[in-house]
Design an enzyme around this catalytic site. Structure first.
Site, PDB file in Angstrom:
ATOM      1  N   ARG A 139     -31.851   2.950 -10.910  1.00  0.00           N
ATOM      2  CA  ARG A 139     -31.445   1.726 -11.308  1.00  0.00           C
ATOM      3  C   ARG A 139     -31.870   0.640 -10.463  1.00  0.00           C
ATOM      4  O   ARG A 139     -31.897  -0.753 -10.760  1.00  0.00           O
ATOM      5  CB  ARG A 139     -29.913   1.771 -11.714  1.00  0.00           C
ATOM      6  CG  ARG A 139     -29.650   2.472 -12.976  1.00  0.00           C
ATOM      7  CD  ARG A 139     -28.277   2.523 -12.993  1.00  0.00           C
ATOM      8  NE  ARG A 139     -27.144   3.089 -11.975  1.00  0.00           N
ATOM      9  CZ  ARG A 139     -27.275   4.200 -11.940  1.00  0.00           C
ATOM     10  NH1 ARG A 139     -27.439   5.177 -12.832  1.00  0.00           N
ATOM     11  NH2 ARG A 139     -26.458   4.578 -10.930  1.00  0.00           N
ATOM     12  N   GLU A 189     -20.482  12.164  -1.648  1.00  0.00           N
ATOM     13  CA  GLU A 189     -19.047  12.470  -1.454  1.00  0.00           C
ATOM     14  C   GLU A 189     -18.730  14.173  -1.390  1.00  0.00           C
ATOM     15  O   GLU A 189     -17.875  14.293  -0.278  1.00  0.00           O
ATOM     16  CB  GLU A 189     -18.468  12.074  -2.727  1.00  0.00           C
ATOM     17  CG  GLU A 189     -16.654  11.852  -2.745  1.00  0.00           C
ATOM     18  CD  GLU A 189     -16.381  11.357  -3.743  1.00  0.00           C
ATOM     19  OE1 GLU A 189     -16.948  11.097  -4.797  1.00  0.00           O
ATOM     20  OE2 GLU A 189     -15.027  11.441  -4.071  1.00  0.00           O
TER      21      GLU A 189
HETATM   22  P1  AMP Z   1     -23.511   5.141  -2.330  1.00  0.00           P
HETATM   23  O1  AMP Z   1     -24.583   5.787  -1.520  1.00  0.00           O
HETATM   24  O2  AMP Z   1     -22.085   5.794  -2.251  1.00  0.00           O
HETATM   25  O3  AMP Z   1     -23.299   3.727  -1.937  1.00  0.00           O
HETATM   26  O4  AMP Z   1     -23.857   5.304  -3.793  1.00  0.00           O
HETATM   27  C1  AMP Z   1     -24.970   4.199  -4.224  1.00  0.00           C
HETATM   28  C2  AMP Z   1     -25.985   4.932  -5.374  1.00  0.00           C
HETATM   29  O5  AMP Z   1     -25.105   5.703  -6.261  1.00  0.00           O
HETATM   30  C3  AMP Z   1     -26.412   3.578  -6.106  1.00  0.00           C
HETATM   31  O6  AMP Z   1     -27.855   3.987  -6.171  1.00  0.00           O
HETATM   32  C4  AMP Z   1     -25.784   3.253  -7.536  1.00  0.00           C
HETATM   33  O7  AMP Z   1     -26.615   3.354  -8.446  1.00  0.00           O
HETATM   34  C5  AMP Z   1     -24.950   4.803  -7.479  1.00  0.00           C
HETATM   35  N1  AMP Z   1     -23.441   4.700  -7.759  1.00  0.00           N
HETATM   36  C6  AMP Z   1     -22.638   4.995  -6.937  1.00  0.00           C
HETATM   37  N2  AMP Z   1     -21.294   4.690  -7.214  1.00  0.00           N
HETATM   38  C7  AMP Z   1     -21.598   4.411  -8.477  1.00  0.00           C
HETATM   39  C8  AMP Z   1     -20.468   3.881  -9.580  1.00  0.00           C
HETATM   40  N3  AMP Z   1     -19.217   3.932  -9.481  1.00  0.00           N
HETATM   41  N4  AMP Z   1     -21.241   3.463 -10.698  1.00  0.00           N
HETATM   42  C9  AMP Z   1     -22.506   3.340 -10.867  1.00  0.00           C
HETATM   43  N5  AMP Z   1     -23.541   3.773  -9.961  1.00  0.00           N
HETATM   44  C10 AMP Z   1     -22.720   4.229  -8.644  1.00  0.00           C
END
Ligand code: AMP
Length: 165
Positions: A52, A89
């Site tokens: 995205r 996670e």
């Molecule tokens: P993070 O590495 O945890 O910051 O996760 C970021 C990535 O995961 C991004 O590329 C987002 O597209 C996706 N992502 C994580 N959590 C969500 C969420 N609650 N809703 C949509 N996309 C998410």
């Protein structure tokens, strides 16, 4: 945007941005808002994080007359790559970039749709710096503040359009 509870797994509230993308005025305004704080910066490359992130990074790159560079999940890029492991996670994942996608000294903006725990963005920044690029900043449509993603990006210039606290 709409919230999809328990997607893609129980306990996660997924932020579905497809309604935003489908609305011509909202999509245009969001692209403008993502790139706006960097309008007066010299940006050579805009990085989009699969998948995205591509949707916002490409039009931001076009507006800045910068190049677009994909950072992708493992096995998707056809040429020589640099690879960075990052924590999810549960477990770890990998991100890859083409070795010649950023040249030493180039100024780079990293774009993604959501910053959650910050692991993805931190890995993208590491890849850029390993290639000798300078990370000018990171821009996101949406910040899930309660997941403290900024803590993985200390000292970095971070811009988010919408924050959920
Ligand atoms: P993070 O590495 O945890 O910051 O996760 C970021 C990535 O995961 C991004 O590329 C987002 O597209 C996706 N992502 C994580 N959590 C969500 C969420 N609650 N809703 C949509 N996309 C998410």
């Amino acid at each position: 945007m709409r919230d999809i509870p328990d997607y893609p797994k129980p306990g996660v509230v997924f932020k579905d941005i497809t309604p935003l993308l489908a609305d011509p005025d909202v999509f245009a305004a969001t692209v403008d808002a993502v790139g706006a704080p960097f309008e007066n910066d010299r940006i050579d490359k805009v990085i989009g994080v699969e998948a995205r992130g591509f949707v916002f990074a490409a039009p931001v790159a076009y507006r800045h007359r910068a190049g677009f560079v994909p950072v992708r999940k493992p096995g998707k890029l056809p040429w020589e790559i640099e690879r960075e492991e990052y924590e999810l996670e549960y477990g770890t994942d990998l991100l890859e970039i083409h070795r010649d996608a950023v040249h030493p000294g180039e100024r780079v903006l990293i774009v993604d749709d959501v910053i959650a725990t910050g692991g993805t963005a931190a890995a993208a920044a590491t890849l850029v710096e390993r290639l000798g690029g300078t990370v000018v900043g990171l821009a996101f449509v949406l910040e899930l503040e309660f997941l403290h993603g900024r803590e993985k990006l200390p000292g970095r210039r971070i811009h988010t359009v919408v924050t959920y606290s």
